[in-house]
Design an enzyme around this catalytic site. Sequence first.
Site, short mmCIF file in Angstrom:
data_model
loop_
_atom_site.label_atom_id
_atom_site.label_comp_id
_atom_site.label_asym_id
_atom_site.label_seq_id
_atom_site.Cartn_x
_atom_site.Cartn_y
_atom_site.Cartn_z
N SER A 318 0.84 -1.20 0.00
CA SER A 318 0.00 0.00 0.00
C SER A 318 0.88 1.25 0.00
O SER A 318 1.65 1.46 -0.93
CB SER A 318 -0.96 -0.06 1.20
OG SER A 318 -1.98 0.89 1.07
N ASP A 346 0.12 -3.91 -3.94
CA ASP A 346 -0.96 -2.91 -3.94
C ASP A 346 -0.43 -1.49 -3.76
O ASP A 346 -0.76 -0.81 -2.78
CB ASP A 346 -1.97 -3.21 -2.83
CG ASP A 346 -2.98 -4.27 -3.23
OD1 ASP A 346 -2.94 -4.72 -4.38
OD2 ASP A 346 -3.82 -4.64 -2.39
N HIS A 410 -7.37 -6.16 -0.25
CA HIS A 410 -6.22 -5.32 0.12
C HIS A 410 -5.51 -5.80 1.38
O HIS A 410 -4.28 -5.79 1.44
CB HIS A 410 -6.69 -3.88 0.26
CG HIS A 410 -5.58 -2.88 0.39
ND1 HIS A 410 -4.54 -2.79 -0.52
CD2 HIS A 410 -5.32 -1.94 1.34
CE1 HIS A 410 -3.71 -1.82 -0.16
NE2 HIS A 410 -4.16 -1.30 0.98
#
Length: 500
Positions: A318, A346, A410
Site C-alpha cells: 500500500s 498494492d 487489500h
Amino acid sequence: MEHHVKQPRWILHRTTRWHSLLHDAAIILRPRLSWRYLLVSTVVIYISYCFIRGSPLFASKLPAYTGQHEVGTIDLEIPLKQPRLISNTQFKDGTGPAFQVETVLFSLYYPAIKGAKAHKRHTWVPKPIALRAEGYAQAIHMNNFITRGIFTFGLWVVVGGIEIPAKVDVPILGTDDEKNHDAYPVMVFSHGTVASRTDYSNYCGELASRGYIVAALEHRDGSGPATNILSKQKKERKIFHFGESHLRSDPPMDEPQLKKEQLAFREAEIEETIAVLRRINAGEGPDVYKHNLRKEGHCLHNWGDRIDLNHLIIGGHSYGATGALQALKAGPNSTSIPAIGGVALDPGKSSGPLNHKVDVPLLVVHSDSWSAKYSLFEGRPHFDTVRDLVDSVLDRVGAGWFVTSLKTSHPSVTDAPLIEPLLLSWTTGASINVYEGLREYVKVTSEFFEYLKTGERKGILAEEITHPEYGRDNRTEDRKESMGKDITKYWQIHVAPPAE
C-alpha cells in the site's frame, strides 16, 4: 398424641449454605429456550474453549511458519549519530519538527538454528496497548476519553494475548555449524497507512523460514497509528497518526506536500535501516546490540558476513509499496540504497504519485479487489498507471512483472485475515482461504528472490501475459490446457517478459 421429632439438617431443604447454592445453580443452569440463556451459554462455552486451548478471545492465533527453517526475530531501535531533518515542518502543538529522523526502528526476521530456546515472544500489539488504541482513535478523528477506553478494551480482549510465533533473540541459522555460514538475501519491508511493523509478521516470518532475512520497518512519519520513539536518556516521545491540520509550515501544508514529505522521511528511514544492516554484517553486531534501545540482539555477534546485501530488495504494501518505489529511484548503483529489485504489493491509490524511474527488476502484485475496483489516479485509471509503470521497467531492464492475486483483498497480505478470517472475508469481499492467499504472496516473492539470485524464472514468473487487462483473458484454448492449475486458479498476469 403428636410427636415432634427434630429432623436431621441434611434432609432439610435450604438449611445449609452449600445446599442453597447448589439449588440456586441448578435453577440457573436448567436448560431453557430463551435467547438470553442461549446467548450466555454460548459465550461461556466459547470463553472456556479459548481458555483450554490457550487461544485469544474472538480471534485466532497466528499460525506457525511453514518453511524448512525455524524463525528468529529481534527488535532494533538504533539512534542516529545526528538527527536527520527532512523538512522545516513543525507540529502545531509546539513539540518540535514533524519530520526529523532520530532513531530507526525495525524487526528483523531471519532463519534460526533448530531447537533454540527463547525466553519470550513478541506480542502482536506491542505494549502498552493503550498507545495503539489512542492511535486508532486519532486516525478516525475521535480521540477522546470514551473512544480511547473502548479501543483499549477492544484491543485487549481481541488481540491482546496474540503472540508472534518467531523466537526472540535466538542465534541465526548456521551459528552451531562451522561448515554452514551462508549469507541470506535480505528485504527491507515498508508497511502501509495506519499499520505498523508487526502487521505483516506472517508474510515476513514465512520468508525467513525459507532462508531470507526481512527487516520490517516501523515508520515514524505520522502514517501509522502510534509509535514510541525512545532515547538514550530513557525518555519516550509518542508519535500519533497526524495529518495536515496538525502541522505548521510555510506555505501551509496540503495533502500533496504532506505525502511528499512523508515519502522523503520513509526513504531516509530505509537508508538508515540499510546502514544498520551493513554494520551488523561488517561484524559490528555487539556495538549495535549495545546501542539498541529495545535491549535485544545479544546474538548479533555471530552475524558477520551473514547478510547478503548484494541481493537486497526493497518491498512494501500500500503506502509502503509507494515508498518502496520511491526508494528505488536511485537505481542499483546507489550507495545508500543499493537494491537490485523491488516488490510492490498494492501500490497506493491515494499515497501520492508513483515513481516511474525504476531501473531494477520489479514485481508488482495487486490484490483482486485492488485490480477490480476502478479508481482514477493521476487523471487515469489506477490499473493502467501501474501497468504502464511496470511496462517501462520491462523495456529498460528486461525484468518486470505485474500480476493480480485472485479472490484476495487489500488486507490479504497482512496478519489481519489470519486473526479474524470471517470478519475480514465479510467486510472486504475476499473469498480465498486466508492461508492459501498468504501462501501465494510468499511463494511469488520467493520466486522473485530466486530469480534475482540465479536468473532462473520459476512458477508464475516463467509465464507470459494471460490478461493484458484485468478480467480479459487472451489465452488460447491450448494454452489454458497447458498451464498449471495452481497458476490459473490464483493469478492473472498483466505484464511479463517473453517466455524463455
